[in-house]
Design an enzyme around this catalytic site. Structure first.
Site, PDB file in Angstrom:
ATOM      1  N   ALA A  61      65.501   5.210 -20.847  1.00  0.00           N
ATOM      2  CA  ALA A  61      65.914   4.159 -21.778  1.00  0.00           C
ATOM      3  C   ALA A  61      65.518   2.809 -21.200  1.00  0.00           C
ATOM      4  O   ALA A  61      65.387   2.665 -19.988  1.00  0.00           O
ATOM      5  CB  ALA A  61      67.419   4.218 -21.976  1.00  0.00           C
ATOM      6  N   GLY A 100      66.235   9.135 -19.893  1.00  0.00           N
ATOM      7  CA  GLY A 100      65.884   9.436 -21.285  1.00  0.00           C
ATOM      8  C   GLY A 100      64.487  10.007 -21.407  1.00  0.00           C
ATOM      9  O   GLY A 100      64.182  10.752 -22.346  1.00  0.00           O
ATOM     10  N   GLU A 103      64.956  13.591 -20.905  1.00  0.00           N
ATOM     11  CA  GLU A 103      65.625  14.117 -22.112  1.00  0.00           C
ATOM     12  C   GLU A 103      64.610  14.286 -23.247  1.00  0.00           C
ATOM     13  O   GLU A 103      64.637  15.266 -23.987  1.00  0.00           O
ATOM     14  CB  GLU A 103      66.780  13.196 -22.509  1.00  0.00           C
ATOM     15  CG  GLU A 103      67.962  13.286 -21.555  1.00  0.00           C
ATOM     16  CD  GLU A 103      68.979  12.202 -21.756  1.00  0.00           C
ATOM     17  OE1 GLU A 103      70.164  12.539 -21.895  1.00  0.00           O
ATOM     18  OE2 GLU A 103      68.591  11.010 -21.806  1.00  0.00           O
ATOM     19  N   GLU A 123      70.516   8.297 -14.044  1.00  0.00           N
ATOM     20  CA  GLU A 123      71.505   7.479 -14.772  1.00  0.00           C
ATOM     21  C   GLU A 123      72.740   7.169 -13.916  1.00  0.00           C
ATOM     22  O   GLU A 123      73.299   6.073 -13.987  1.00  0.00           O
ATOM     23  CB  GLU A 123      71.964   8.204 -16.049  1.00  0.00           C
ATOM     24  CG  GLU A 123      70.972   8.158 -17.195  1.00  0.00           C
ATOM     25  CD  GLU A 123      69.979   9.296 -17.156  1.00  0.00           C
ATOM     26  OE1 GLU A 123      69.359   9.556 -18.199  1.00  0.00           O
ATOM     27  OE2 GLU A 123      69.799   9.914 -16.100  1.00  0.00           O
TER      28      GLU A 123
HETATM   29  C1  LIG Z   1      70.097   7.743 -22.502  1.00  0.00           C
HETATM   30  C2  LIG Z   1      69.521   7.856 -21.151  1.00  0.00           C
HETATM   31  O1  LIG Z   1      70.033   9.036 -20.645  1.00  0.00           O
HETATM   32  C3  LIG Z   1      69.933   6.776 -20.212  1.00  0.00           C
HETATM   33  C4  LIG Z   1      70.674   5.676 -20.848  1.00  0.00           C
HETATM   34  C5  LIG Z   1      68.733   6.282 -19.448  1.00  0.00           C
HETATM   35  O2  LIG Z   1      67.643   6.696 -19.619  1.00  0.00           O
HETATM   36  S1  LIG Z   1      69.059   5.066 -18.311  1.00  0.00           S
HETATM   37  C6  LIG Z   1      67.505   4.751 -17.526  1.00  0.00           C
HETATM   38  C7  LIG Z   1      67.172   5.854 -16.579  1.00  0.00           C
HETATM   39  N1  LIG Z   1      65.953   5.509 -15.861  1.00  0.00           N
HETATM   40  C8  LIG Z   1      66.010   5.007 -14.624  1.00  0.00           C
HETATM   41  O3  LIG Z   1      67.061   4.832 -14.054  1.00  0.00           O
HETATM   42  C9  LIG Z   1      64.695   4.680 -13.963  1.00  0.00           C
HETATM   43  C10 LIG Z   1      64.804   3.313 -13.336  1.00  0.00           C
HETATM   44  N2  LIG Z   1      63.532   2.927 -12.720  1.00  0.00           N
HETATM   45  C11 LIG Z   1      63.197   3.387 -11.496  1.00  0.00           C
HETATM   46  O4  LIG Z   1      63.863   4.155 -10.854  1.00  0.00           O
HETATM   47  C12 LIG Z   1      61.922   2.845 -10.924  1.00  0.00           C
HETATM   48  O5  LIG Z   1      61.662   1.613 -11.513  1.00  0.00           O
HETATM   49  C13 LIG Z   1      60.717   3.767 -11.155  1.00  0.00           C
HETATM   50  C14 LIG Z   1      60.573   4.105 -12.568  1.00  0.00           C
HETATM   51  C15 LIG Z   1      60.885   4.985 -10.282  1.00  0.00           C
HETATM   52  C16 LIG Z   1      59.432   2.977 -10.694  1.00  0.00           C
HETATM   53  O6  LIG Z   1      59.656   2.510  -9.394  1.00  0.00           O
HETATM   54  P1  LIG Z   1      58.577   1.509  -8.715  1.00  0.00           P
HETATM   55  O7  LIG Z   1      59.107   1.227  -7.352  1.00  0.00           O
HETATM   56  O8  LIG Z   1      57.239   2.068  -8.889  1.00  0.00           O
HETATM   57  O9  LIG Z   1      58.604   0.160  -9.579  1.00  0.00           O
HETATM   58  P2  LIG Z   1      59.840  -0.788  -9.886  1.00  0.00           P
HETATM   59  O10 LIG Z   1      59.628  -2.097  -9.251  1.00  0.00           O
HETATM   60  O11 LIG Z   1      61.108  -0.100  -9.633  1.00  0.00           O
HETATM   61  O12 LIG Z   1      59.692  -0.947 -11.483  1.00  0.00           O
HETATM   62  C17 LIG Z   1      58.578  -1.616 -12.012  1.00  0.00           C
HETATM   63  C18 LIG Z   1      59.071  -2.481 -13.127  1.00  0.00           C
HETATM   64  O13 LIG Z   1      59.572  -1.637 -14.178  1.00  0.00           O
HETATM   65  C19 LIG Z   1      60.869  -2.031 -14.553  1.00  0.00           C
HETATM   66  N3  LIG Z   1      61.595  -0.821 -14.974  1.00  0.00           N
HETATM   67  C20 LIG Z   1      61.628   0.347 -14.338  1.00  0.00           C
HETATM   68  N4  LIG Z   1      62.381   1.245 -15.028  1.00  0.00           N
HETATM   69  C21 LIG Z   1      62.817   0.616 -16.136  1.00  0.00           C
HETATM   70  C22 LIG Z   1      63.620   1.009 -17.246  1.00  0.00           C
HETATM   71  N5  LIG Z   1      64.125   2.231 -17.368  1.00  0.00           N
HETATM   72  N6  LIG Z   1      63.875   0.081 -18.193  1.00  0.00           N
HETATM   73  C23 LIG Z   1      63.353  -1.170 -18.094  1.00  0.00           C
HETATM   74  N7  LIG Z   1      62.576  -1.618 -17.054  1.00  0.00           N
HETATM   75  C24 LIG Z   1      62.310  -0.714 -16.110  1.00  0.00           C
HETATM   76  C25 LIG Z   1      61.435  -2.651 -13.270  1.00  0.00           C
HETATM   77  O14 LIG Z   1      62.481  -3.531 -13.559  1.00  0.00           O
HETATM   78  C26 LIG Z   1      60.218  -3.395 -12.731  1.00  0.00           C
HETATM   79  O15 LIG Z   1      60.098  -4.566 -13.477  1.00  0.00           O
HETATM   80  P3  LIG Z   1      59.622  -5.866 -12.778  1.00  0.00           P
HETATM   81  O16 LIG Z   1      60.567  -6.128 -11.656  1.00  0.00           O
HETATM   82  O17 LIG Z   1      58.208  -5.607 -12.293  1.00  0.00           O
HETATM   83  O18 LIG Z   1      59.700  -6.897 -13.852  1.00  0.00           O
END
Ligand SMILES: C[C@H](O)[C@H](C)C(=O)SCCNC(=O)CCNC(=O)[C@H](O)C(C)(C)COP(=O)([O-])OP(=O)([O-])OC[C@H]1O[C@@H](n2cnc3c(N)ncnc32)[C@H](O)[C@@H]1OP(=O)([O-])[O-]
Length: 718
Positions: A61, A100, A103, A123
């Site tokens: 998400a 997501g 999912e 999450e």
């Molecule tokens: C219903 C549903 O069940 C629920 C509700 C959800 O799904 S909740 C969401 C669940 N997903 C997560 O928890 C994944 C979170 N992201 C990460 O773990 C890592 O980012 C990465 C994917 C392993 C990449 O790591 P990286 O080291 O290569 O680069 P980075 O610097 O971290 O990230 C590069 C850039 O991407 C942005 N970014 C990464 N994931 C993002 C996300 N999910 N949403 C928005 N921005 C995101 C981050 O802020 C950065 O931006 P900027 O700083 O460059 O402007």
């Protein structure tokens, strides 16, 4: 958004497009729904492949949308549309399938992953749970124990492990999208009934209750007050005890409960804060995007005590050639052994090649003449460090970067010992240096932008989160620790016990309370700093014993050190341990007796001190110093302070960090409580709210991302 194309004649290709990680923003969700309807409606299309642009499937998400009103098609109906599709839908997983994103993949009928892909449900690290069917589909697909592990830990699994668990159907070293197209053609026309995971019965292993009991105990032990892990267990339990539709309702209830919790907001703030500190800037104008780092191929470490050894291992593991120098022969051979052991354990744990050959040992400083960067890690003594910097400045090749691992001494004073003060910067690692993720990069008024950029980049290459901070006594972390520790000492004088204070802080979420941490790091470390600051004096009774420079001072720590009670290393400190080096802290009747005696000697009357007072005095004093640091421009923003405290000082991540926490409590409340305690303790300047805090509180508690606007105003206006 999502792009649509037809490939190989009969395969509808839906490509997620939302850089950098193709997160499921409103536009992407809308695109997927529209493109799915299109693919299902086109008769020539026999199967569908979903993939992500730029070699990344989907990062979940879009966290950036969490703070705003929800728009676009919700996630759950979207995954139902895909799972119910009459044509086979194949997920082509490259790079990442997280949250997501996984999912979405689980709603597809087949999953093809590239061998380098990582999959998972992170999450819980955002204070949430998989809220688009992940808690209901994953246990049905891979069983309850494995699903509980992935969902409560949030850990990423490799494609190989995902194959072994049964999450993906195929792993390829080739292009996963091409492989998915071939696969989609191969399953065209086949029945999909057995491919809709939500229809699977959820396995019920015989010891089901024991499995959930163990999982709940496990998360309670490690959660330290975080609510998401336990809630994840409840959601998976619903998959076992309820039919799919009812389970989804339960998942939605639990998800909204977490989504609106303060902890989720704190963890999402922290997610972006840890990324924000990489966009650093210094008070003298250096910036992450304009200051170019210098190439560093060969580095050196001077002094192979505990910190020097950890730094050497961290450099070697990051691929740097390292010259490790220890002038004491005995220390050098002990260090060699210790470093080898740490490298072997690290290589085994991370499954990476040994880096022994990266390190050259020497007992002569001359050996560092041709390196690109030196990190000095000798004993924390200014005179000794000055001598080392004079030596290095004479020996090293022109242009070498001279860095110090001091935890609080004046960087600029050390720079003055060299011919090139602009090439001096602090690189403050945290013990154990090869494990702890935090690096304070301390720039002096003369540190050049290049040197700061190089040190920041070195940290990143060593797998650290580097935070740029200005030069002052104790920098950011240790400077804020002083008023925190001071309040803890004062609370003992007024009637509290170390156990009581630590219990309050551990219930707040710290892994260890302030007195256990003091015993772990050694009371003599702080004693030496107080001696260097001229605070330790012989007078042991009467008023003067408890006043320094007109302010209240507690000699309690000094008195324990004078009795050789340095903590774990001597088996006695604020707690007693079964032997020197013991780890299990037990309340010490001797210390309680000593505190009563001390109070009597100083005419202090013990009183009942409640939980709230302990928390407010310790944390608000620390927070107030944080605002003073922002006011002084030592830290560029609240995120810098919060990342330092979460990664370096055990501040509970689900509380966001000291500055975020202050915002959640309400800055006006923090000011009011500090003033309350300051009235009772007028001789404690650290309880006097600083003007930046007052200013922000007076301007209606602005949201934390708005603080920088106020901070950047000229100091005179604060
Ligand atoms: C219903 C549903 O069940 C629920 C509700 C959800 O799904 S909740 C969401 C669940 N997903 C997560 O928890 C994944 C979170 N992201 C990460 O773990 C890592 O980012 C990465 C994917 C392993 C990449 O790591 P990286 O080291 O290569 O680069 P980075 O610097 O971290 O990230 C590069 C850039 O991407 C942005 N970014 C990464 N994931 C993002 C996300 N999910 N949403 C928005 N921005 C995101 C981050 O802020 C950065 O931006 P900027 O700083 O460059 O402007």
């Amino acid at each position: 958004m999502a792009l649509y194309s037809r490939v190989s004649g009969s395969v509808g290709m839906i490509t997620l497009q939302n850089p950098p990680v193709n997160a499921l923003s409103a536009a992407v969700r809308q695109g997927i729904v529209d493109m799915m309807h299109r693919a299902l409606s086109e008769p020539e299309v026999k199967s569908v492949v979903i993939c992500g642009q730029n070699g990344k499937f989907c990062g979940g998400a879009d966290i950036r949308e969490f703070g705003a009103k929800m728009t676009g098609p919700p996630l759950v109906p979207m995954v139902h549309l895909i799972e119910a599709a009459s044509k086979p839908v194949v997920a082509a997983i490259e790079g990442i399938a997280l949250g997501g994103g996984l999912e979405l993949a689980l709603s597809c009928h087949y999953r093809i992953a590239h061998s380098k892909a990582r999959l998972g449900f992170p999450e819980v690290a955002l204070g949430l749970l998989p809220g688009a069917g992940g808690t209901q589909r994953l246990p049905r697909l891979i069983g309850v124990p494995a699903a509980l592990d992935l969902i409560t830990t949030g850990r990423h699994v490799t494609a190989a492990e995902a194959r072994q668990l049964g999450i993906v159907d195929e792993v390829t070293d080739l292009n996963a999208v091409d492989a998915a197209v071939k696969f989609a053609q191969s399953v065209t026309g086949k029945s999909l009934d057995a491919r809709r995971i939500s229809t699977y019965p959820c396995p019920r292993p015989p010891d089901l209750d024991a499995i959930f009991e163990r999982a709940m105990q496990q998360v309670r032990r490690s959660a330290r007050g975080a609510i998401a892990p336990g809630t994840c267990v409840q959601a998976v339990h619903a998959a076992v005890t309820l039919p799919y539709a009812k389970g989804m309702e339960r998942e939605r209830e639990l998800f909204s409960l977490l989504f609106t919790s303060g902890q989720a907001r704190a963890l999402q703030y922290y997610f972006f804060a840890q990324r924000a500190v990489s966009r650093w800037s210094t008070a003298n104008g250096a910036r992450w995007d304009t200051s170019k780092p210098r190439p560093v191929r060969k580095a050196a470490v001077i002094g192979l005590g505990t910190m020097g050894r950890g730094i050497t291992v961290s450099l070697a593991q990051a691929g740097f050639s390292v010259v490790a120098v220890e002038t004491q022969e005995k220390q050098l051979s002990e260090a060699k052994q210790a470093v080898s052991g740490m490298l072997e354990r690290g290589a085994k744990r991370r499954g990476v090649p040994l880096a022994h050959d990266k390190i050259k040992y020497s007992c002569s400083v001359q050996a560092v003449a041709d390196v690109d960067l030196v990190i000095e890690a000798v004993f924390e003594d200014m005179a000794l460090k000055k001598t080392v910097f004079q030596q290095l400045s004479a020996i090293c090749k022109p242009g070498v970067l001279l860095c110090t691992n001091t935890s609080g001494l004046d960087i600029d004073e050390l720079a003055s010992q060299t011919q090139s003060p602009e090439l001096v910067v602090g690189m403050h690692f945290f013990a154990p240096a090869h494990v702890m993720q935090l690096l304070e990069v301390v720039y002096g008024p003369r540190s050049s932008p290049e040197v700061v950029a190089t040190a920041m980049q070195m940290g990143k290459k060593m797998g650290k989160v580097s935070v740029a901070v200005g030069n002052c006594r104790g920098f950011v972390g240790n400077r804020m620790l002083k008023p925190y520790l001071e309040q803890a000492f004062f609370l003992l004088e007024e009637g509290a016990t170390p156990e009581q204070v630590d219990q309050v802080l551990e219930e707040f979420g710290f892994a260890m309370g302030v007195f256990k941490v003091s015993d772990l790091s050694g009371l003599d470390v702080g004693w030496k700093v107080r001696k260097a600051d001229g605070l330790v004096s012989p007078a042991s009774t009467g008023t003067s014993a408890r006043i320094r420079g007109g302010s209240r001072y507690s000699p309690l720590g000094d008195l324990l050190c004078e009795r050789g009670r340095f903590g774990q290393k001597t088996g006695r400190g604020w707690y007693q341990y079964d032997k020197p080096g013991g780890r299990v802290a037990k309340p010490d009747p001797w210390l309680h007796g000593f505190l009563e005696e001390y109070r009597a000697q100083h005419g202090l009357v013990a009183r009942h001190i409640d939980h709230q007072e302990v928390l407010e005095r310790c944390l608000y004093a620390l927070i107030n110093e944080g605002f003073q640091i922002l006011q002084d421009g030592i830290a560029a923003g609240p995120e810098d302070i919060d990342v330092i405290y979460v990664l370096g000082y055990g501040w509970p991540r689900h509380r966001g960090g000291p500055m975020f926490y202050a915002g959640q409590v309400g800055l006006d409340k923090v000011v009011e409580r500090l003033e309350h305690y300051q009235q009772i303790h007028p001789d404690v300047p650290g309880l006097q709210p600083c003007s930046l805090l007052r200013k922000l509180a007076a301007s209606g508690n602005p949201a934390i991302h708005k603080w920088r606007e106020v901070i950047q105003k000229p100091r005179s206006q604060l």
